[in-house]
Design a protein around this motif. Sequence first.
Motif, PDB file in Angstrom:
ATOM      1  N   SER A  54      -8.961  -4.671  -0.493  1.00  0.00           N
ATOM      2  CA  SER A  54      -8.277  -3.891  -1.188  1.00  0.00           C
ATOM      3  C   SER A  54      -9.119  -3.176  -2.339  1.00  0.00           C
ATOM      4  O   SER A  54      -8.609  -2.278  -3.036  1.00  0.00           O
ATOM      5  CB  SER A  54      -6.895  -4.399  -1.426  1.00  0.00           C
ATOM      6  N   GLY A  57      -7.400  -0.947  -5.303  1.00  0.00           N
ATOM      7  CA  GLY A  57      -6.293  -0.965  -5.133  1.00  0.00           C
ATOM      8  C   GLY A  57      -5.892   0.434  -4.545  1.00  0.00           C
ATOM      9  O   GLY A  57      -4.691   0.874  -4.301  1.00  0.00           O
ATOM     10  N   SER A  60      -4.114   0.701  -0.839  1.00  0.00           N
ATOM     11  CA  SER A  60      -2.857  -0.055  -1.128  1.00  0.00           C
ATOM     12  C   SER A  60      -1.761   0.527  -1.911  1.00  0.00           C
ATOM     13  O   SER A  60      -0.711   0.862  -1.335  1.00  0.00           O
ATOM     14  CB  SER A  60      -3.030  -1.481  -1.472  1.00  0.00           C
ATOM     15  N   ALA A  72      -2.082  -6.269   0.084  1.00  0.00           N
ATOM     16  CA  ALA A  72      -3.225  -6.210   0.021  1.00  0.00           C
ATOM     17  C   ALA A  72      -3.772  -7.468  -0.494  1.00  0.00           C
ATOM     18  O   ALA A  72      -3.385  -8.146  -1.041  1.00  0.00           O
ATOM     19  CB  ALA A  72      -3.267  -5.276  -1.437  1.00  0.00           C
ATOM     20  N   THR A  73      -5.066  -7.476  -0.173  1.00  0.00           N
ATOM     21  CA  THR A  73      -5.841  -8.776  -0.390  1.00  0.00           C
ATOM     22  C   THR A  73      -7.267  -8.461  -0.686  1.00  0.00           C
ATOM     23  O   THR A  73      -8.301  -7.701  -0.052  1.00  0.00           O
ATOM     24  CB  THR A  73      -5.744  -9.713   0.862  1.00  0.00           C
ATOM     25  N   GLU A  74      -7.930  -9.143  -1.784  1.00  0.00           N
ATOM     26  CA  GLU A  74      -8.952  -8.833  -2.536  1.00  0.00           C
ATOM     27  C   GLU A  74      -9.526 -10.161  -2.954  1.00  0.00           C
ATOM     28  O   GLU A  74      -9.192 -10.613  -4.006  1.00  0.00           O
ATOM     29  CB  GLU A  74      -9.026  -7.732  -3.324  1.00  0.00           C
ATOM     30  N   ARG A  80      -9.766  -7.553  -8.557  1.00  0.00           N
ATOM     31  CA  ARG A  80      -8.293  -7.775  -8.826  1.00  0.00           C
ATOM     32  C   ARG A  80      -7.716  -7.334 -10.156  1.00  0.00           C
ATOM     33  O   ARG A  80      -6.678  -6.787 -10.077  1.00  0.00           O
ATOM     34  CB  ARG A  80      -7.808  -9.233  -8.485  1.00  0.00           C
ATOM     35  N   SER A  83      -7.514  -3.904 -10.280  1.00  0.00           N
ATOM     36  CA  SER A  83      -6.350  -3.278  -9.346  1.00  0.00           C
ATOM     37  C   SER A  83      -4.987  -3.634 -10.212  1.00  0.00           C
ATOM     38  O   SER A  83      -4.313  -2.530 -10.345  1.00  0.00           O
ATOM     39  CB  SER A  83      -6.273  -3.953  -8.115  1.00  0.00           C
ATOM     40  N   VAL A  92      -1.537  -8.284  -5.342  1.00  0.00           N
ATOM     41  CA  VAL A  92      -2.805  -8.430  -4.444  1.00  0.00           C
ATOM     42  C   VAL A  92      -2.991 -10.060  -4.233  1.00  0.00           C
ATOM     43  O   VAL A  92      -3.156 -10.670  -5.368  1.00  0.00           O
ATOM     44  CB  VAL A  92      -3.986  -7.629  -5.020  1.00  0.00           C
TER      45      VAL A  92
END
Length: 199
Positions: A54, A57, A60, A72-74, A80, A83, A92
């Motif tokens: 993500s 961000g 998302s 959301a995954t990062e 992060r 984001s 996240v």
Amino acid sequence: MSLPPTRWELVGEGNRGYGEHFADVVARGDDVDGEARLADALVARGARILDIGSGMGRVSAALQARGHHVVATEPDAALRAQSRATYPDLEVLPHEALALDPDEHGTFDLVVVVGNVMIYLGEGTERAVLQRIRDLLAPAGRALVGFELGSARAGSRTYPAEEFVADAEAAGLRVVHRFGSYELHEPVPDYAVWVLAGA
Ligand SMILES: C[S@@+](CC[C@H](N)C(=O)[O-])C[C@H]1O[C@@H](n2cnc3c(N)ncnc32)[C@H](O)[C@@H]1O
């Protein structure tokens, strides 16, 4: 199982330009929602959407603002942090794609893999990631995938369309649509937007 580092990780500090670029664009108030608008059009209201990689961000956050339930995954800690600073209401996860588990995270109406994530995966993990995307789809779920086909960016791979389609099919996915942009232009040689579904 130990995974190879992602190509994104291997570039390291050299990829800070991505986050800085989007921070500037967001600060100027320019449009960063093209991918999210198409994603939104692909699902019913209040859908479950997974955004793999993500980044800072933007996709998302735009989908969450449209009322969807977004995961959301990062894996990149610096992204992060960016984001969190830009979109404090967006949670996240730190998982990399192959650490996502349908038993733990559920299945999704749409899995979003945009902004060149596919060309920054760990070397040799493409089919495994596509299989995981397949496993994370709800029964009528789809995936929205977009990446540059031609000019490889620093540290990324070149992923020709035919090779991507072969990998997707080997992973139990099928191509529903291929477009040249998030505004649904016809296919072009240097960029592809795919809508995939289970085979
Ligand atoms: C150019 S950024 C795009 C971020 C975001 N999708 C966007 O469009 O703004 C590429 C992203 O791919 C992510 N990535 C690469 N390999 C990954 C993997 N195996 N699992 C999850 N994310 C990955 C990187 O961490 C990085 O955030």
